[in-house]
Design a protein around this motif. Sequence first.
Motif, PDB file in Angstrom:
ATOM      1  N   THR A 194       0.855  -1.294   0.005  1.00 43.52           N
ATOM      2  CA  THR A 194       0.004   0.073  -0.030  1.00 43.52           C
ATOM      3  C   THR A 194       0.860   1.379   0.029  1.00 43.52           C
ATOM      4  OG1 THR A 194      -0.051   0.191   2.340  1.00 43.52           O
ATOM      5  CG2 THR A 194      -1.524  -1.387   1.451  1.00 43.52           C
ATOM      6  N   ALA A 195       0.216   2.412  -0.202  1.00 44.29           N
ATOM      7  CA  ALA A 195       1.049   3.762  -0.116  1.00 44.29           C
ATOM      8  C   ALA A 195       1.432   3.875   1.087  1.00 44.29           C
ATOM      9  CB  ALA A 195       0.087   4.841  -0.794  1.00 44.29           C
ATOM     10  N   ALA A 196       0.851   3.775   2.020  1.00 44.17           N
ATOM     11  CA  ALA A 196       1.126   3.912   3.381  1.00 44.17           C
ATOM     12  C   ALA A 196       2.487   3.102   3.801  1.00 44.17           C
ATOM     13  CB  ALA A 196       0.078   3.893   4.416  1.00 44.17           C
ATOM     14  N   THR A 197       2.506   1.955   3.378  1.00 48.32           N
ATOM     15  CA  THR A 197       3.403   0.844   3.836  1.00 48.32           C
ATOM     16  C   THR A 197       4.666   1.282   2.870  1.00 48.32           C
ATOM     17  OG1 THR A 197       1.788  -0.815   4.038  1.00 48.32           O
ATOM     18  CG2 THR A 197       4.181  -1.691   3.854  1.00 48.32           C
ATOM     19  N   THR A 242      10.331   3.643   2.748  1.00 45.03           N
ATOM     20  CA  THR A 242      10.948   4.836   2.459  1.00 45.03           C
ATOM     21  C   THR A 242      11.503   5.492   3.697  1.00 45.03           C
ATOM     22  OG1 THR A 242       9.868   4.776   0.239  1.00 45.03           O
ATOM     23  CG2 THR A 242      11.292   6.763   1.000  1.00 45.03           C
ATOM     24  N   ARG A 243      10.556   5.601   4.502  1.00 46.61           N
ATOM     25  CA  ARG A 243      11.058   6.627   5.602  1.00 46.61           C
ATOM     26  C   ARG A 243      12.150   5.785   6.701  1.00 46.61           C
ATOM     27  NH1 ARG A 243       6.772   8.299   9.797  1.00 46.61           N
ATOM     28  NH2 ARG A 243       5.825   9.274   7.795  1.00 46.61           N
ATOM     29  N   ALA A 244      11.833   4.444   6.781  1.00 48.08           N
ATOM     30  CA  ALA A 244      12.860   3.427   7.510  1.00 48.08           C
ATOM     31  C   ALA A 244      14.291   3.653   6.750  1.00 48.08           C
ATOM     32  CB  ALA A 244      12.117   2.028   7.783  1.00 48.08           C
TER      33      ALA A 244
END
Length: 85
Positions: A2-5, A10-12
């Motif tokens: 999903t976009a959130a995942t 990416t943040r991680a």
Amino acid sequence: MTAATERYATRAAFFLTLARAFAPPQEPAVAAAFREDLALDLEEMAGELGYDLGDAPASLRRAMAGLEAPDALLRLYSRLFLTPP
């Protein structure tokens, strides 16, 4: 994914990259990657996340251009983090 995942992944990756950049450089390949790839990798991930890095990537590239010797990054790290003030 999903976009959130995808955003969390990416943040991680962004913060893991920063954490590794502040770890002691153990091998010459690390110094080469720091000098050649770090700014671009951070720019790409920051763009995906909407982070404004300003001119920091360009400043990083200029600073890293002066670290040509294999042990230059380790010496810089030692001065910054290991030498008492």
